[in-house]
Scaffold this motif. Structure first.
Motif, PDB file in Angstrom:
ATOM      1  N   ALA A 295      41.824  44.812  37.103  1.00  0.00           N
ATOM      2  CA  ALA A 295      43.113  44.931  37.948  1.00  0.00           C
ATOM      3  C   ALA A 295      43.316  46.194  38.399  1.00  0.00           C
ATOM      4  O   ALA A 295      44.058  46.568  39.458  1.00  0.00           O
ATOM      5  N   LEU A 296      42.704  47.393  37.779  1.00  0.00           N
ATOM      6  CA  LEU A 296      42.977  48.655  38.039  1.00  0.00           C
ATOM      7  C   LEU A 296      42.315  49.139  39.535  1.00  0.00           C
ATOM      8  O   LEU A 296      43.150  49.492  40.364  1.00  0.00           O
ATOM      9  N   TRP A 297      40.998  48.527  39.794  1.00  0.00           N
ATOM     10  CA  TRP A 297      40.505  48.963  41.180  1.00  0.00           C
ATOM     11  C   TRP A 297      41.203  48.773  42.187  1.00  0.00           C
ATOM     12  O   TRP A 297      41.421  49.566  43.156  1.00  0.00           O
ATOM     13  N   PRO A 298      41.567  47.439  42.393  1.00  0.00           N
ATOM     14  CA  PRO A 298      42.168  46.975  43.914  1.00  0.00           C
ATOM     15  C   PRO A 298      43.348  48.010  44.276  1.00  0.00           C
ATOM     16  O   PRO A 298      43.668  48.545  45.132  1.00  0.00           O
ATOM     17  N   ILE A 299      44.140  48.242  43.049  1.00  0.00           N
ATOM     18  CA  ILE A 299      45.378  48.775  43.095  1.00  0.00           C
ATOM     19  C   ILE A 299      45.199  50.303  43.305  1.00  0.00           C
ATOM     20  O   ILE A 299      45.761  50.954  44.504  1.00  0.00           O
ATOM     21  N   LEU A 300      44.279  50.838  42.690  1.00  0.00           N
ATOM     22  CA  LEU A 300      43.927  52.360  42.952  1.00  0.00           C
ATOM     23  C   LEU A 300      43.313  52.745  44.336  1.00  0.00           C
ATOM     24  O   LEU A 300      43.768  53.335  45.252  1.00  0.00           O
ATOM     25  N   ILE A 301      42.254  51.838  44.553  1.00  0.00           N
ATOM     26  CA  ILE A 301      41.514  51.910  45.725  1.00  0.00           C
ATOM     27  C   ILE A 301      42.754  51.713  47.151  1.00  0.00           C
ATOM     28  O   ILE A 301      42.451  52.506  48.189  1.00  0.00           O
ATOM     29  N   SER A 302      43.316  50.964  47.063  1.00  0.00           N
ATOM     30  CA  SER A 302      44.280  50.462  48.085  1.00  0.00           C
ATOM     31  C   SER A 302      45.380  51.691  48.356  1.00  0.00           C
ATOM     32  O   SER A 302      45.505  52.131  49.403  1.00  0.00           O
TER      33      SER A 302
ATOM     34  N   ALA B  30      43.326  54.340  50.049  1.00  0.00           N
ATOM     35  CA  ALA B  30      42.888  54.112  51.524  1.00  0.00           C
ATOM     36  C   ALA B  30      43.844  53.922  52.405  1.00  0.00           C
ATOM     37  O   ALA B  30      43.772  53.465  53.433  1.00  0.00           O
ATOM     38  N   THR B  31      45.303  54.400  52.193  1.00  0.00           N
ATOM     39  CA  THR B  31      46.207  54.388  53.028  1.00  0.00           C
ATOM     40  C   THR B  31      46.232  55.212  54.541  1.00  0.00           C
ATOM     41  O   THR B  31      46.688  54.833  55.531  1.00  0.00           O
TER      42      THR B  31
ATOM     43  N   VAL C  80      41.393  47.225  58.715  1.00  0.00           N
ATOM     44  CA  VAL C  80      39.979  48.049  58.755  1.00  0.00           C
ATOM     45  C   VAL C  80      39.777  48.894  57.528  1.00  0.00           C
ATOM     46  O   VAL C  80      38.672  48.826  57.021  1.00  0.00           O
ATOM     47  N   ALA C  81      40.529  49.822  57.300  1.00  0.00           N
ATOM     48  CA  ALA C  81      40.760  50.761  56.008  1.00  0.00           C
ATOM     49  C   ALA C  81      40.313  49.957  54.876  1.00  0.00           C
ATOM     50  O   ALA C  81      39.743  50.481  54.101  1.00  0.00           O
ATOM     51  N   GLY C  82      41.301  49.008  54.765  1.00  0.00           N
ATOM     52  CA  GLY C  82      41.239  48.227  53.494  1.00  0.00           C
ATOM     53  C   GLY C  82      39.960  47.629  53.377  1.00  0.00           C
ATOM     54  O   GLY C  82      39.505  47.412  52.227  1.00  0.00           O
TER      55      GLY C  82
ATOM     56  N   PRO D 111      42.588  45.035  50.900  1.00  0.00           N
ATOM     57  CA  PRO D 111      43.225  44.835  51.906  1.00  0.00           C
ATOM     58  C   PRO D 111      44.488  44.238  52.110  1.00  0.00           C
ATOM     59  O   PRO D 111      45.642  44.881  52.600  1.00  0.00           O
ATOM     60  N   GLN D 112      44.750  43.227  51.222  1.00  0.00           N
ATOM     61  CA  GLN D 112      45.945  42.647  51.281  1.00  0.00           C
ATOM     62  C   GLN D 112      46.987  43.690  50.550  1.00  0.00           C
ATOM     63  O   GLN D 112      48.313  43.614  51.100  1.00  0.00           O
ATOM     64  N   LEU D 113      46.598  44.389  49.518  1.00  0.00           N
ATOM     65  CA  LEU D 113      47.394  45.163  48.847  1.00  0.00           C
ATOM     66  C   LEU D 113      47.935  46.342  49.540  1.00  0.00           C
ATOM     67  O   LEU D 113      49.117  46.724  49.741  1.00  0.00           O
TER      68      LEU D 113
END
Length: 239
Positions: free
Chosen positions: A32-39, A42-43, A74-76, A110-112
């Motif tokens: 669960a860590l990586w989608p939250i951190l990477i989103s 990537a802002t 696109v960024a996500g 991307p959704q986050l």
């Protein structure tokens, strides 16, 4: 509201710790860590830019909203692809199946990120109540899903991780549906609007990076040095 969010986070942490033990807690954290951190990384500063430019140019709010969502999408997507490629290196020493699951979890990125943009638009328009609800609802859904799966004896590390990242994605879709009519599509001014958002966004991007790292940096570093059991113990102690 902040007190309620702390209480809900505490409840989810206790539920996962009691249900999965240190090994499962560590595997769930790694997923669960990586989608939250990477989103969060990537802002490109777009959430702050949406607030600033919308308040500065309220007549262009619909155009800015549409352009900001496209930039975020696109960024996500790019960040998700890079994260999937980097996952085997980031999770060295973990099982191949967990690494493969972590790569699939990048699809939530991307959704986050879209949720951050939509919340910024709501707050720029003064709709703070709806923004607060969008933050509380995923926490309530996460805790409820964890309790249901635990009582059904179906809670596993991947499902627990899904309980953390899927509810915010549903909220993003719901908010997008509710605010769809506000968008103004104008391809002629797309470049100008994107330039104004990115110009301010890049200058405020450092704050987003600091916020994302301050919340998740310890876990991101520790994942590389600890096995899942030790990571799970650290996560329980931190909670």
């Amino acid at each position: 509201v902040r007190t309620a969010m702390i209480a809900l986070n505490f409840g989810t942490g206790v539920t996962v710790a009691r249900s999965l033990a240190p090994l499962g807690r560590g595997q769930q954290t790694a997923l669960a860590l990586w989608p939250i951190l990477i989103s969060g990384l990537a802002t490109l500063g777009i959430p702050a830019a949406v607030v600033y430019q919308t308040r500065r140019r309220p007549q262009d709010a619909g155009r800015l909203y549409f352009v900001s969502l496209i930039i975020a999408l696109v960024a996500g997507s790019l960040a998700a692809g890079l994260g999937a490629v980097a996952m085997p290196r980031l999770l060295q020493g973990y099982d191949a199946s967990l690494i493969r699951d972590a790569q699939w979890f990048m699809l939530f990125t991307p959704q986050l990120l879209l949720q951050l943009i939509i919340r910024a638009h709501l707050e720029a328009k003064g709709e703070f109540t709806r923004s607060i609800v969008s933050q509380l609802t995923p926490l309530l859904a996460t805790l409820g899903a964890l309790l249901i799966l635990r009582n059904a004896r179906m809670l596993t590390p991947p499902l627990a991780a899904v309980c953390y990242v899927l509810p915010p994605c549903f909220v993003s879709v719901w908010l997008l549906f509710r605010t769809w009519s506000r968008m103004t599509v104008c391809l002629r001014s797309f470049g100008t609007d994107a330039s104004s958002l990115l110009s301010y966004g890049f200058r405020s991007y450092g704050a987003d990076v600091i916020n994302a790292l301050s919340a998740q940096l310890d876990l991101a570093v520790i994942v590389a040095f600890l096995d899942p059991v030790a990571l799970g113990l650290y996560g329980v102690a931190l909670t």
